[in-house]
Design a protein around this motif. Structure first.
Motif, PDB file in Angstrom:
ATOM      1  N   THR A  46       0.845  -1.161   0.063  1.00 40.09           N
ATOM      2  CA  THR A  46      -0.134  -0.083  -0.017  1.00 40.09           C
ATOM      3  C   THR A  46       0.804   1.183  -0.089  1.00 40.09           C
ATOM      4  O   THR A  46       1.948   1.268   0.310  1.00 40.09           O
ATOM      5  CB  THR A  46      -1.086   0.067   1.307  1.00 40.09           C
ATOM      6  N   THR A  47       0.284   2.261  -0.489  1.00 37.27           N
ATOM      7  CA  THR A  47       0.963   3.606  -0.460  1.00 37.27           C
ATOM      8  C   THR A  47       1.305   3.950   0.872  1.00 37.27           C
ATOM      9  O   THR A  47       2.424   4.790   1.185  1.00 37.27           O
ATOM     10  CB  THR A  47       0.191   4.557  -1.359  1.00 37.27           C
ATOM     11  N   GLU A  48       0.428   3.535   1.826  1.00 35.08           N
ATOM     12  CA  GLU A  48       0.528   4.250   3.288  1.00 35.08           C
ATOM     13  C   GLU A  48       1.816   3.548   3.746  1.00 35.08           C
ATOM     14  O   GLU A  48       2.740   3.956   4.490  1.00 35.08           O
ATOM     15  CB  GLU A  48      -0.562   3.551   3.995  1.00 35.08           C
ATOM     16  N   GLU A 104       6.103  11.849   1.114  1.00 35.19           N
ATOM     17  CA  GLU A 104       4.951  11.470   0.805  1.00 35.19           C
ATOM     18  C   GLU A 104       4.504  11.395  -0.734  1.00 35.19           C
ATOM     19  O   GLU A 104       3.353  11.683  -0.996  1.00 35.19           O
ATOM     20  CB  GLU A 104       3.887  12.477   1.554  1.00 35.19           C
ATOM     21  N   ARG A 105       5.484  11.217  -1.257  1.00 43.68           N
ATOM     22  CA  ARG A 105       5.226  10.973  -2.989  1.00 43.68           C
ATOM     23  C   ARG A 105       6.219   9.955  -3.400  1.00 43.68           C
ATOM     24  O   ARG A 105       7.200   9.840  -2.788  1.00 43.68           O
ATOM     25  CB  ARG A 105       5.302  12.537  -3.564  1.00 43.68           C
ATOM     26  N   VAL A 150      -3.157   2.073  -3.993  1.00 44.58           N
ATOM     27  CA  VAL A 150      -3.253   3.436  -3.218  1.00 44.58           C
ATOM     28  C   VAL A 150      -4.392   3.400  -2.195  1.00 44.58           C
ATOM     29  O   VAL A 150      -5.329   2.827  -2.185  1.00 44.58           O
ATOM     30  CB  VAL A 150      -3.785   4.479  -4.435  1.00 44.58           C
ATOM     31  N   THR A 151      -3.884   4.049  -1.218  1.00 37.36           N
ATOM     32  CA  THR A 151      -4.645   4.060   0.278  1.00 37.36           C
ATOM     33  C   THR A 151      -4.741   5.529   0.625  1.00 37.36           C
ATOM     34  O   THR A 151      -3.681   6.372   0.509  1.00 37.36           O
ATOM     35  CB  THR A 151      -4.055   3.142   1.191  1.00 37.36           C
ATOM     36  N   THR A 152      -5.783   6.072   1.150  1.00 36.74           N
ATOM     37  CA  THR A 152      -6.007   7.217   1.550  1.00 36.74           C
ATOM     38  C   THR A 152      -6.296   7.573   3.047  1.00 36.74           C
ATOM     39  O   THR A 152      -6.107   8.547   3.681  1.00 36.74           O
ATOM     40  CB  THR A 152      -7.263   7.833   0.777  1.00 36.74           C
ATOM     41  N   ASP A 153      -6.531   6.405   3.663  1.00 41.40           N
ATOM     42  CA  ASP A 153      -6.858   6.677   5.043  1.00 41.40           C
ATOM     43  C   ASP A 153      -5.927   5.951   6.169  1.00 41.40           C
ATOM     44  O   ASP A 153      -6.200   5.851   7.229  1.00 41.40           O
ATOM     45  CB  ASP A 153      -8.449   5.958   5.498  1.00 41.40           C
TER      46      ASP A 153
END
Length: 282
Positions: free
Chosen positions: A143-145, A262-263, A275-278
């Motif tokens: 995951t991106t996280e 963060e990129r 891709v994760t957002t939370d």
């Protein structure tokens, strides 16, 4: 025995003032990797002392000389009484299992390398196509996280870098972002050889479901060594080279560059990145 840090007297110039102080530098010394039976020098590389046996094992694995722990009968420092005692720790002797015959002429290009140049002399992917199959896609995802957390973990674990400011690192993570191992060296490729060599000697290869993060750029040599270890996901704090991207694309490796703040950029294998957002994988 050589140490990984060397103390030096320096002068700091700041705000128009000069002051003298003691500082620690990353040690850089030659390491000669020798085969016994036959007695043959395979390579001389500039490295930071420490984990020398792992470095030698990782180098031999990356070059296809050994494929499993049992191929190495013994690794030791030089015991030649005619060589200065301190220098004996800059020579590593490797005894291969009986019957294992390395292709010595193909290794002659390594007779001398610097800490920066890595494994030089390969200008195409032809040799890799003969020796290696593509990395299989087994549904592995990261995951991106998790990816965003990796650089801070690498930085926090770089003990020698904190003391000297002059070392690269190669780190091994699982897909949950847990740091499994880290090695440091003045050379990116040496740090990775130490990391892969450690896994080889512990019987933990291949590294198919794990992630490698390197502190600098992702060169062709870095990707070549990761391919040999069957690493699925290779990340770099800095940029990849064009040939590194070509290698990753051809052999099915997920290659991520500029992983910081963060990129990041994905150059190959986007299917392994979720891709994760939370922060919970949703």
């Amino acid at each position: 025995m050589s140490t990984s840090k060397t103390r030096s007297q320096i002068w700091t110039v700041e705000n128009g003032q000069i002051r003298s102080r003691s500082d620690q530098l990353a040690t850089e010394e030659p390491l000669e990797i020798r085969l016994v039976e036959p007695n043959h020098t395979l390579a001389i590389t500039m490295r930071t002392p420490g984990a020398d046996f792992e470095l030698a094992a990782g180098f031999l694995y990356g070059e296809g000389v050994v494929r499993e722990p049992g191929d190495i009968r013994a690794i030791s420092y030089c015991v030649d009484p005619e060589i200065d005692g301190e220098q004996r720790y800059n020579i590593v002797n490797v005894a291969l299992r009986q019957g294992l015959k390395p292709d010595l002429p193909s290794l002659e290009r390594h007779f001398y390398t610097t800490s920066a140049c890595g494994v030089c002399g390969k200008t195409s992917l032809e040799a890799l196509r003969i020796r290696h199959a593509p990395v299989e896609f087994s549904g592995l995802e990261i995951t991106t996280e998790v990816l965003h957390r990796l650089p801070k973990q690498l930085q926090a674990a770089q003990g020698l870098f904190k003391a000297t400011g002059g070392l690269h690192a190669a780190a091994l993570f699982n897909v949950q972002g847990e740091l499994l191992a880290l090695r440091e060296d003045v050379g990116r490729h040496n740090a990775l050889d130490k990391l892969v060599g450690s896994a080889l000697l512990k019987g933990r290869l291949p590294l198919t479901n794990q992630i490698v993060l390197v502190s600098g750029r992702a060169s062709y040599e870095i990707l070549q060594k990761c391919l040999a270890a069957q690493v699925s996901i290779v990340c770099a704090i800095s940029a990849p080279s064009s040939l590194a991207v070509s290698l990753a694309q051809e052999f099915g490796i997920t290659l991520i560059g500029f992983l910081r703040q963060e990129r990041f950029n994905v150059y190959s294998g986007l299917e392994r990145v979720r891709v994760t957002t939370d922060g919970k994988g949703n």
